[in-house]
Design a protein around this motif. Sequence first.
Motif, PDB file in Angstrom:
ATOM      1  N   ALA A 136     -19.479 -10.257  12.655  1.00  0.00           N
ATOM      2  CA  ALA A 136     -19.959 -10.642  11.331  1.00  0.00           C
ATOM      3  C   ALA A 136     -18.960 -11.578  10.660  1.00  0.00           C
ATOM      4  O   ALA A 136     -19.339 -12.565  10.029  1.00  0.00           O
ATOM      5  CB  ALA A 136     -20.194  -9.409  10.472  1.00  0.00           C
ATOM      6  N   ALA A 137     -17.672 -11.287  10.817  1.00  0.00           N
ATOM      7  CA  ALA A 137     -16.652 -12.127  10.189  1.00  0.00           C
ATOM      8  C   ALA A 137     -16.638 -13.523  10.829  1.00  0.00           C
ATOM      9  O   ALA A 137     -16.586 -14.531  10.124  1.00  0.00           O
ATOM     10  CB  ALA A 137     -15.282 -11.469  10.317  1.00  0.00           C
ATOM     11  N   TYR A 138     -16.728 -13.557  12.161  1.00  0.00           N
ATOM     12  CA  TYR A 138     -16.797 -14.865  12.818  1.00  0.00           C
ATOM     13  C   TYR A 138     -18.049 -15.622  12.379  1.00  0.00           C
ATOM     14  O   TYR A 138     -18.003 -16.810  12.085  1.00  0.00           O
ATOM     15  CB  TYR A 138     -16.786 -14.711  14.344  1.00  0.00           C
ATOM     16  CG  TYR A 138     -15.435 -14.356  14.924  1.00  0.00           C
ATOM     17  CD1 TYR A 138     -14.291 -15.029  14.504  1.00  0.00           C
ATOM     18  CD2 TYR A 138     -15.306 -13.367  15.883  1.00  0.00           C
ATOM     19  CE1 TYR A 138     -13.047 -14.711  15.033  1.00  0.00           C
ATOM     20  CE2 TYR A 138     -14.064 -13.044  16.422  1.00  0.00           C
ATOM     21  CZ  TYR A 138     -12.936 -13.712  15.994  1.00  0.00           C
ATOM     22  OH  TYR A 138     -11.712 -13.394  16.520  1.00  0.00           O
ATOM     23  N   ALA A 139     -19.174 -14.905  12.335  1.00  0.00           N
ATOM     24  CA  ALA A 139     -20.432 -15.550  11.950  1.00  0.00           C
ATOM     25  C   ALA A 139     -20.359 -16.067  10.517  1.00  0.00           C
ATOM     26  O   ALA A 139     -21.032 -17.019  10.147  1.00  0.00           O
ATOM     27  CB  ALA A 139     -21.600 -14.571  12.107  1.00  0.00           C
ATOM     28  N   ASN A 140     -19.544 -15.432   9.711  1.00  0.00           N
ATOM     29  CA  ASN A 140     -19.362 -15.832   8.322  1.00  0.00           C
ATOM     30  C   ASN A 140     -18.496 -17.094   8.194  1.00  0.00           C
ATOM     31  O   ASN A 140     -18.323 -17.632   7.108  1.00  0.00           O
ATOM     32  CB  ASN A 140     -18.694 -14.673   7.561  1.00  0.00           C
ATOM     33  CG  ASN A 140     -19.163 -14.540   6.130  1.00  0.00           C
ATOM     34  OD1 ASN A 140     -18.667 -13.725   5.385  1.00  0.00           O
ATOM     35  ND2 ASN A 140     -20.127 -15.349   5.720  1.00  0.00           N
ATOM     36  N   GLY A 141     -17.924 -17.520   9.312  1.00  0.00           N
ATOM     37  CA  GLY A 141     -17.150 -18.755   9.309  1.00  0.00           C
ATOM     38  C   GLY A 141     -15.638 -18.564   9.352  1.00  0.00           C
ATOM     39  O   GLY A 141     -14.883 -19.524   9.243  1.00  0.00           O
ATOM     40  N   PHE A 142     -15.184 -17.320   9.503  1.00  0.00           N
ATOM     41  CA  PHE A 142     -13.740 -17.084   9.525  1.00  0.00           C
ATOM     42  C   PHE A 142     -13.138 -17.432  10.874  1.00  0.00           C
ATOM     43  O   PHE A 142     -13.757 -17.218  11.920  1.00  0.00           O
ATOM     44  CB  PHE A 142     -13.432 -15.613   9.220  1.00  0.00           C
ATOM     45  CG  PHE A 142     -13.725 -15.228   7.804  1.00  0.00           C
ATOM     46  CD1 PHE A 142     -13.110 -15.884   6.747  1.00  0.00           C
ATOM     47  CD2 PHE A 142     -14.619 -14.204   7.511  1.00  0.00           C
ATOM     48  CE1 PHE A 142     -13.375 -15.530   5.438  1.00  0.00           C
ATOM     49  CE2 PHE A 142     -14.897 -13.853   6.201  1.00  0.00           C
ATOM     50  CZ  PHE A 142     -14.271 -14.515   5.160  1.00  0.00           C
ATOM     51  N   SER A 143     -11.906 -17.928  10.833  1.00  0.00           N
ATOM     52  CA  SER A 143     -11.142 -18.128  12.063  1.00  0.00           C
ATOM     53  C   SER A 143     -10.653 -16.771  12.554  1.00  0.00           C
ATOM     54  O   SER A 143     -10.785 -15.773  11.834  1.00  0.00           O
ATOM     55  CB  SER A 143      -9.944 -19.034  11.778  1.00  0.00           C
ATOM     56  OG  SER A 143      -9.081 -18.372  10.869  1.00  0.00           O
ATOM     57  N   GLN A 146      -8.074 -15.432  10.125  1.00  0.00           N
ATOM     58  CA  GLN A 146      -8.695 -14.933   8.886  1.00  0.00           C
ATOM     59  C   GLN A 146      -9.455 -13.629   9.115  1.00  0.00           C
ATOM     60  O   GLN A 146      -9.462 -12.748   8.261  1.00  0.00           O
ATOM     61  CB  GLN A 146      -9.659 -15.991   8.327  1.00  0.00           C
ATOM     62  CG  GLN A 146      -8.959 -17.185   7.716  1.00  0.00           C
ATOM     63  CD  GLN A 146      -9.946 -18.257   7.274  1.00  0.00           C
ATOM     64  OE1 GLN A 146     -10.933 -18.534   7.951  1.00  0.00           O
ATOM     65  NE2 GLN A 146      -9.695 -18.857   6.124  1.00  0.00           N
ATOM     66  N   TYR A 150      -8.372 -10.658   6.723  1.00  0.00           N
ATOM     67  CA  TYR A 150      -9.232 -10.185   5.631  1.00  0.00           C
ATOM     68  C   TYR A 150     -10.119  -9.002   6.003  1.00  0.00           C
ATOM     69  O   TYR A 150     -10.604  -8.301   5.134  1.00  0.00           O
ATOM     70  CB  TYR A 150     -10.120 -11.327   5.122  1.00  0.00           C
ATOM     71  CG  TYR A 150      -9.324 -12.469   4.536  1.00  0.00           C
ATOM     72  CD1 TYR A 150      -8.520 -12.269   3.417  1.00  0.00           C
ATOM     73  CD2 TYR A 150      -9.354 -13.727   5.118  1.00  0.00           C
ATOM     74  CE1 TYR A 150      -7.771 -13.298   2.892  1.00  0.00           C
ATOM     75  CE2 TYR A 150      -8.606 -14.771   4.595  1.00  0.00           C
ATOM     76  CZ  TYR A 150      -7.809 -14.549   3.489  1.00  0.00           C
ATOM     77  OH  TYR A 150      -7.064 -15.565   2.975  1.00  0.00           O
ATOM     78  N   VAL A 151     -10.370  -8.829   7.302  1.00  0.00           N
ATOM     79  CA  VAL A 151     -11.321  -7.788   7.691  1.00  0.00           C
ATOM     80  C   VAL A 151     -10.685  -6.716   8.581  1.00  0.00           C
ATOM     81  O   VAL A 151     -10.595  -5.553   8.196  1.00  0.00           O
ATOM     82  CB  VAL A 151     -12.560  -8.409   8.382  1.00  0.00           C
ATOM     83  CG1 VAL A 151     -13.556  -7.333   8.774  1.00  0.00           C
ATOM     84  CG2 VAL A 151     -13.217  -9.440   7.456  1.00  0.00           C
TER      85      VAL A 151
END
Lengths: 238, 242
Positions: A136-143, A146, A150-151
């Motif tokens: 979900a974090a990757y899909a949200n655009g995070f490297s 990040q 953040y997660v």
Amino acid sequence: MNYNWNWSVLFEEEYLGWLISGVGWTFAVALVAWVLALAVGVLVGVGRTLPSKPVAFICTAYVELFRNVPLLVQLFLWYFVVPEIVPDDMGRWLKRDLPNPEYVTAVIGLGLYTASRVAEQVRAGINAVGSGLTNAAYANGFSTAQTYRYVLLPISFRLIVPPMTSEFLTIFKNSSLALTIGLLELTAQSQQIAEYTFQGFEAFTAATVIYVVIALGATLIAQLLEKHTRIPGFVGKA
Amino acid sequence: MITITDISKWYGSFQVLADCTTAVEKGEVVVVCGPSGSGKSTLIKCVNGLEPVQKGSINVEGIEVTDKSTNLTKLRARIGMVFQHFELYPHMSVRENLCLAQEKVLRRSRDEANAKAEALIDRVGLLPHIEKHPGQLSGGQQQRVAISRALAMDPIAMLFDEPTSALDPEMINEVLDVMVELAQDGMTMMVVTHEMGFARKVADRVVFMDDGRIVEDRVTDQFFDHPESERAQDFLGKILNH
Ligand SMILES: Nc1ncnc2c1ncn2[C@@H]1O[C@H](COP(=O)(O)OP(=O)(O)OP(=O)(O)O)[C@@H](O)[C@H]1O
Ligand SMILES: [Mg+2]
């Protein structure tokens, strides 16, 4: 048993001073080693979860090495062996000029050993967060960085507060091994008081009580931390 | 806008996707369905590069997803994705869930991100819950937050992987309603779902998968009224009869 109890020796100025100095060194070793263990342990623990094969391999090797060699052996290796096998100049410096070598060695030995245990907790915490949130974090655009920042790390840190508390208590207990390389921490000082006064029971009772008080204090702080960071409505998957 | 050309993917020696080809045009809604284990989730995860493919190519608005040199992070920021189990950040409030990527990825200001978050959350009727954590919301509410989180990035397309499968029956419609509205607003959508009512209502095409293959890729009415393959007939028979 014909033993003359004499608790007052503990409050004689000289011996009280030894005890206080012992407590001081115990804290100095345990706390600084803990900072080192956290820094190295988080890096190594995160490293084991990264997709990069070489990084994961190096971090796994670190954990297996430091976790499986007995701490006492590690302290001896750092203290007696390392100065002999490093380049000559450095060895000479370690033996002659390193300030407070017992203390520095104890911090490094205990810190790097505990780091391997911290790393395992961090890795378990990250794995417990699960691949769904990572995706979900990757899909949200995070490297990747990040996503960890953040997660994964904020959640896993909350999950591992209880096991980390027990590691923190262990580092205090393990710090007593530093007496074997000559550091006058709490256990060493009690032993010394016992030898000087022949009041061994009192001296070691004092040490025991102090260790227990430290443990209770740390547990209390951990509970506050846990309460403070609790996520509303969240039950960890761990 | 999304072009999937001849992709194949293996997990070890097990082939999950076999020569899949399909496309989603701008503004189109494509529903992907098929039996469990047929590769639907895998297919949709390949579109934003969450899963790599070993063969074939995927192109999203001129960007080769399957190209090694492609900056996937940048691409993913422009494609929204919604998961079966919501996957909201549990340690953050609804507001923070919607603002985080806006601020850290798109570099929007706090005010700008907040304004966007509030507008989107209001649209799905959850403004009173914006300071709550995901664990304090029902499944249906969480999924509406997850959709809003994706929309906060102003995506060019949205991917859904069984967004209602983990919900209690009475919560399915509140999520489907949001998706229908989105479709009617012209969002490009690729939706893995077994909600055939939803498919009939808004899908332009239905892709039917079985065993890692795309067995049918048809205009919606044709798929429902005259499914060609036996597999799809079977599947429809089972799913529509209860
Ligand atoms: N990481 C993995 N490693 C190995 N096999 C996997 C992995 N992920 C999925 N698979 C297998 O690939 C196949 C397709 O999985 P996928 O999740 O894409 O199916 P699906 O169509 O989404 O099914 P469902 O309706 O149950 O969600 C399944 O047989 C699954 O067991
Ligand atoms: Mg699936």
